[in-house]
Design an enzyme around this catalytic site. Sequence first.
Site, mmCIF file in Angstrom:
data_model
loop_
_atom_site.group_PDB
_atom_site.id
_atom_site.type_symbol
_atom_site.label_atom_id
_atom_site.label_comp_id
_atom_site.label_asym_id
_atom_site.label_seq_id
_atom_site.Cartn_x
_atom_site.Cartn_y
_atom_site.Cartn_z
ATOM 1 N N ASP A 188 1.339 4.594 0.195
ATOM 2 C CA ASP A 188 2.090 3.170 0.812
ATOM 3 C C ASP A 188 2.212 3.274 2.432
ATOM 4 O O ASP A 188 1.529 4.342 2.833
ATOM 5 C CB ASP A 188 3.474 3.039 0.339
ATOM 6 C CG ASP A 188 4.023 1.512 0.223
ATOM 7 O OD1 ASP A 188 3.654 0.677 1.170
ATOM 8 O OD2 ASP A 188 4.452 1.080 -1.236
ATOM 9 N N HIS A 260 -0.647 -2.442 1.947
ATOM 10 C CA HIS A 260 0.221 -1.006 2.295
ATOM 11 C C HIS A 260 -0.585 0.156 2.293
ATOM 12 O O HIS A 260 -0.576 1.126 1.550
ATOM 13 C CB HIS A 260 0.834 -1.150 0.870
ATOM 14 C CG HIS A 260 2.006 -1.879 0.620
ATOM 15 N ND1 HIS A 260 3.189 -1.903 1.102
ATOM 16 C CD2 HIS A 260 2.340 -3.176 -0.420
ATOM 17 C CE1 HIS A 260 4.048 -2.915 0.869
ATOM 18 N NE2 HIS A 260 3.349 -3.698 0.105
ATOM 19 N N GLU A 323 1.517 -7.890 -1.922
ATOM 20 C CA GLU A 323 1.734 -7.979 -0.670
ATOM 21 C C GLU A 323 0.642 -7.726 0.356
ATOM 22 O O GLU A 323 1.071 -6.754 1.172
ATOM 23 C CB GLU A 323 3.039 -7.240 -0.269
ATOM 24 C CG GLU A 323 4.362 -7.357 -1.166
ATOM 25 C CD GLU A 323 5.540 -6.770 -0.802
ATOM 26 O OE1 GLU A 323 6.619 -7.162 -1.030
ATOM 27 O OE2 GLU A 323 5.243 -5.523 -0.581
#
Length: 753
Positions: A188, A260, A323
């Site tokens: 991440d 990410h 995202e």
Amino acid sequence: MIRIFLALFVLLSNIAFSQNKLNLIPYPQKVETLKGEFTIPATLLLSHDLPKEETEYFRKRVESSLPLRYAQKGEIAHITNSIISPASAKDEQKKEYYLIEISPKQIHIKSYTRQGYFLALQTLIQLFEDHKTDKKLPAIKIEDQPRFAWRGMHLDVCRHFFTVDEVKQYIDYLAMYKLNTFHWHLTDDQGWRIEIKKYPKLTQIGSKRKESMIGAYVDNTFDGKPYGPYFYTQEQIKDVIKYAQQRHITVVPEIEMPGHALAALSAYPELACTQGPFESATKWGVFDDVFCPKEETFRFLENVLDEVIQLFPSQYIHIGGDECPKTRWKECAHCQDLIKKNNLKDEHGLQSYFIQRIEKYVNTKGRKIIGWDEILEGGLAPNAAVMSWTGVNGGIEAAKAKHFAVMTPGSYCYFDHYQGDPQSEPNAFGGFTPLDKVYSYNPVPSELTADQAKYILGVQANLWTEYILDFKQVQYMIFPRLMALSEAGWGTSDPKNYKEFENRVISQFKVLDKMGVNYAKSIYNISGKVVPSNGGIAYELSTSQNSSGIRYTLDGTTPTINSKAYQSPVSIPNSLTIKSAYFEDGQLKSAVSTQEFIVSKTTGKKITLEQQPSENYSFGGPFTLIDGIIGNTRQLGKTWLGFNGKDVVATIDFGQKTNFSEVYFNTLDNKGSWIHLAKSAKIFVSDDNKNFKLIKEIGKEEIQNAKGKIRLNVGTQNAKYLKVFIENAGIIPAGNPGADSKAWLFVDEIGVN
């Protein structure tokens, strides 16, 4: 006559048994009572032909309180087993089928596989734990198998890292309650946690960060302490996988892409759209710098996946896909050329191109990809499975397109949310997901037909660790909610009988105590719910225990055993602070719960919303906006409604014409979580709920100057209806976390004076 008596006796015995369920979690599909009971001997004898690896696991779990040994020649074993020919299995889930028959003389297990045998042993362990005092098991027949093939728990080790031993403990918890999938979130923005031998800088640089955000996000404070390097070597990962396999748990790795990616870019900045330099994120949230879809990036990711696939035998490889801001792609000449060259519609089409290319590569290795539901953007890759987290729509869309889906909606399955009163809980990400809500979840959406429902693989809960600093807090956040997930995934949960389930949960606490697990005791604490009452509100208090033990005060003082006993919902006629607690045998047994009420002329009145809040942030529904409770800006739990990309249009019916001169409401600013202040607001009044008159309007600048705490002087008004329009900020602008995505609008109390 004797036959009739015996038949009646058996019937009554079965009824009594059904009313006194076994303390098992998850509860089996079918339990039949037999005659008699099995007396647990001083030493339990095991048959020599029991599957050795699983039986040794069983011995380690129970032998501290129950001596075991293998039967010697001539001795009759107490526990025996038979494996049914796998050819007899009619479907994939027969792999987890088992049958236990407990007679007065012995316990016999039947299964199709060693996995089924292992699950049977988990049931036996719970039975032995529950009956270790009286040493007697009821004679019963249990026939059992799960409804869903995927019953998972996720663990984020990027925001905060956990040791190999702690990860193994986590896997043990899954095994105890018959979960079968461990989703290991390994990369991440805040850290890269898996050794990749071809790219050593991923762990040399990407496994550490210069500091970490602490406290609530809105505080924007940091600890100033370097974090890491923390990562797992490939040998450690092999060790964890072997450990999980011994417990019949599949480990699914997650390698995030295309978003990410900051930790990876900190090590290899050439994989970005811009030159960098980059560093592992010290904040939580979402960041604009992502993998650039160029050949160099794909070679890198393919090489990473080669090593990952060599380590992990799982059918699915999780590639994230969530995202991913499109800010850099919009500004990148290479990305724009790629969109034109491949006739892609836009950057969302480019995301689909990225995912489909990765999928093709993974498929050549004999594996499949699974990703968060944003992989649906621009079109789903041909063989991809979807993990539906933003709600249930991603899973519905996938299943209707004949793609497999795992249901993990944040409103039911995010265990980083609060599980009790936020005021008495450790700092959490937000949301409110108590035990009963997890238990109520049905992974198959009602919108699906029977054929479409076959594509729902199962259910999973996720534990993101932004606010989870150590393993004790991991334990606190997953227990006892993991038990509710277990039963929902097994297919035997029944929300109508939640209290009965709660009693079984409490019976499991003694096992967790023995293991030293730091589980949440939120169900013992006082739960408060605001309810309408005679045109106003009342406060309903409850606890998992006898409500007669609840004591409360209305003057803000701490309750004692001599304080007023709770009997029925407490009327809240004016602004006040109620404190409550649970007492047993004269002793305080719960945390003290505190709730402040600010009563206005809208409190408890009828309210309607033109658009409903997101399921993740909808606790209490529209009534939350007129319940007399002002939202806590540090805790996005029970007291806020959250709207993703939607405006708030609320109409309040006073019941009669009412005088007022001030309207107030709060809107939240928390850009790291994609929550933005309102863009504008308008106030209207009406006497017939049809013809509305605008009496006040404010813009973005005024809202920002007030920092979201809006107090509007509207002059002297006299009206029956009030309409409040609060405009969402719209699409998040570049330079902000989540740029190019829909902004969240959080609103709490709408009041008038």
